[in-house]
Design a protein around this motif. Sequence first.
Motif, PDB file in Angstrom:
ATOM      1  N   MET A  61     -14.467   6.920  -1.361  1.00 44.10           N
ATOM      2  CA  MET A  61     -14.861   8.322  -1.187  1.00 44.10           C
ATOM      3  C   MET A  61     -16.351   8.475  -1.464  1.00 44.10           C
ATOM      4  O   MET A  61     -16.835   8.028  -2.493  1.00 44.10           O
ATOM      5  CB  MET A  61     -14.058   9.212  -2.133  1.00 44.10           C
ATOM      6  CG  MET A  61     -14.399  10.702  -2.012  1.00 44.10           C
ATOM      7  SD  MET A  61     -13.631  11.650  -3.332  1.00 44.10           S
ATOM      8  CE  MET A  61     -11.905  11.388  -2.963  1.00 44.10           C
ATOM      9  N   GLU A  65     -18.622  14.351  -1.247  1.00 43.24           N
ATOM     10  CA  GLU A  65     -17.287  14.892  -1.010  1.00 43.24           C
ATOM     11  C   GLU A  65     -16.462  14.920  -2.298  1.00 43.24           C
ATOM     12  O   GLU A  65     -15.732  15.884  -2.558  1.00 43.24           O
ATOM     13  CB  GLU A  65     -16.557  14.063   0.052  1.00 43.24           C
ATOM     14  CG  GLU A  65     -17.029  14.312   1.467  1.00 43.24           C
ATOM     15  CD  GLU A  65     -18.257  13.516   1.855  1.00 43.24           C
ATOM     16  OE1 GLU A  65     -18.696  13.636   3.008  1.00 43.24           O
ATOM     17  OE2 GLU A  65     -18.788  12.763   1.008  1.00 43.24           O
ATOM     18  N   CYS A  66     -16.573  13.871  -3.082  1.00 43.46           N
ATOM     19  CA  CYS A  66     -15.879  13.833  -4.373  1.00 43.46           C
ATOM     20  C   CYS A  66     -16.374  14.966  -5.274  1.00 43.46           C
ATOM     21  O   CYS A  66     -15.577  15.644  -5.934  1.00 43.46           O
ATOM     22  CB  CYS A  66     -16.109  12.479  -5.031  1.00 43.46           C
ATOM     23  SG  CYS A  66     -15.453  12.342  -6.708  1.00 43.46           S
ATOM     24  N   GLY A  68     -17.592  17.771  -4.314  1.00 42.11           N
ATOM     25  CA  GLY A  68     -17.038  19.021  -3.784  1.00 42.11           C
ATOM     26  C   GLY A  68     -15.638  19.278  -4.293  1.00 42.11           C
ATOM     27  O   GLY A  68     -15.267  20.428  -4.602  1.00 42.11           O
ATOM     28  N   ARG A  69     -14.829  18.224  -4.420  1.00 43.94           N
ATOM     29  CA  ARG A  69     -13.475  18.379  -4.954  1.00 43.94           C
ATOM     30  C   ARG A  69     -13.510  18.774  -6.439  1.00 43.94           C
ATOM     31  O   ARG A  69     -12.675  19.558  -6.907  1.00 43.94           O
ATOM     32  CB  ARG A  69     -12.688  17.085  -4.772  1.00 43.94           C
ATOM     33  CG  ARG A  69     -12.382  16.758  -3.311  1.00 43.94           C
ATOM     34  CD  ARG A  69     -11.600  15.458  -3.214  1.00 43.94           C
ATOM     35  NE  ARG A  69     -11.352  15.111  -1.835  1.00 43.94           N
ATOM     36  CZ  ARG A  69     -10.310  15.533  -1.108  1.00 43.94           C
ATOM     37  NH1 ARG A  69      -9.436  16.343  -1.667  1.00 43.94           N
ATOM     38  NH2 ARG A  69     -10.145  15.167   0.131  1.00 43.94           N
ATOM     39  N   ARG A 118     -22.502  18.211   2.612  1.00 42.57           N
ATOM     40  CA  ARG A 118     -21.258  17.454   2.492  1.00 42.57           C
ATOM     41  C   ARG A 118     -20.453  17.832   1.253  1.00 42.57           C
ATOM     42  O   ARG A 118     -19.264  17.539   1.170  1.00 42.57           O
ATOM     43  CB  ARG A 118     -21.569  15.955   2.463  1.00 42.57           C
ATOM     44  CG  ARG A 118     -21.938  15.386   3.827  1.00 42.57           C
ATOM     45  CD  ARG A 118     -22.531  14.003   3.707  1.00 42.57           C
ATOM     46  NE  ARG A 118     -21.665  13.083   2.993  1.00 42.57           N
ATOM     47  CZ  ARG A 118     -22.074  11.919   2.500  1.00 42.57           C
ATOM     48  NH1 ARG A 118     -23.340  11.551   2.620  1.00 42.57           N
ATOM     49  NH2 ARG A 118     -21.220  11.121   1.883  1.00 42.57           N
ATOM     50  N   GLY A 120     -19.522  20.749   0.379  1.00 41.18           N
ATOM     51  CA  GLY A 120     -18.494  21.711   0.765  1.00 41.18           C
ATOM     52  C   GLY A 120     -18.890  23.148   0.484  1.00 41.18           C
ATOM     53  O   GLY A 120     -20.065  23.460   0.247  1.00 41.18           O
TER      54      GLY A 120
END
Length: 368
Positions: A61, A65-66, A68-69, A118, A120
């Motif tokens: 990952m 992106e990680c 964003g989570r 990226r 989010g």
Amino acid sequence: MSRFTFDRRRRALLLGLPYLLAGCAFPGTGLVGWAKSDAESFAAERQRRTPQPQSRARDGMAAPECFGRLLEVYRRDETVPLYVQSQKISDSTGLSHPLVGAELPTDLTDMLITSVSRIGRKTVYIPNDLDFRKNYTRAGAPLSVRVPKVLIGGSITEFDRAISSTARGADAGVSFGKGKGKSEGSVGEKGAYTISRLTIDLNLADVASNTMVPGVYAANSMKVINETAEGNFDFAIFGNGLGFNSINRYLQGRHDAIRLLVDFSVVQLLGRYLAVPYWRCLPESQADASVIERIERSYLANARSLRVKWIQSTLRDYGYALPQSGVYDAATRAALEATVRSLAIRRPLSLDDGKLFAELYVRIPVSA
């Protein structure tokens, strides 16, 4: 063997030389084809042996992106995203200039914009393009202006070429023809391994106050490997040289390294600003003591009832459906005891322990 037969073989070899050399001039044939095959297999071998920059991302990952989570969990109740803008992120080493080989990119701003995007919906990038706004305003188009919350600045600050370098070589030769040099052969092999280091610095300014945010920065370095293997073989017959030389070079993508540095640095910078455990998205990273200290201070600054609400909200992310009443009742205590036991946290249960809350907070489960 008669002299006539020997001379005839010599002439045949000499007449065949142009055809052999001609085969080297076309891709996919002769030595060019061999070189292409060697290069592909050499690169594949080195990629297996040497971790590529992108392969270090946890579980495949990418870091933004990680992150964003993480924000979807840690900023669940925030309805307004963090609006981000940046200055031009450029090369301060001078090595992007064409006169020195343009070894580095001149402008990293697009990479940074991509990294922020990226992440989010919890972070939104605002373009810093005055010409765009002027053109639309002149055309009479309605244009609302969104003011960013923070401004990112920085640059490539270091590129140390060949901070570590090793090389080895060996060769051997043999001669036939009673010392007259009619037939000679030699073989050699050389290898070199060079490590360079790239460093990127990013900082953050608060737009409303026009001041730098203290303690919020990112200064990260990455090593880039340049490996060369060279082998040669040549053979001389009657003074007409036939030679084969192979040079294989493996260079970890410098631009890939820069992009990964930008990704990691953006995550670290915004993670420090928002006081969330961003290091969970960066492979081989340690917990950030400055972030943990901020979490502890923020928790202890609250009154008792608000501390209980923070604990109840945190326990909700561990799967306990507790009302955020601010009352330290039996259900809250039981949920806290069970969570501390499952995480193997060796601290007494106390609402006055900022370290206990910080340990619970930074380990909140986040779906992959």
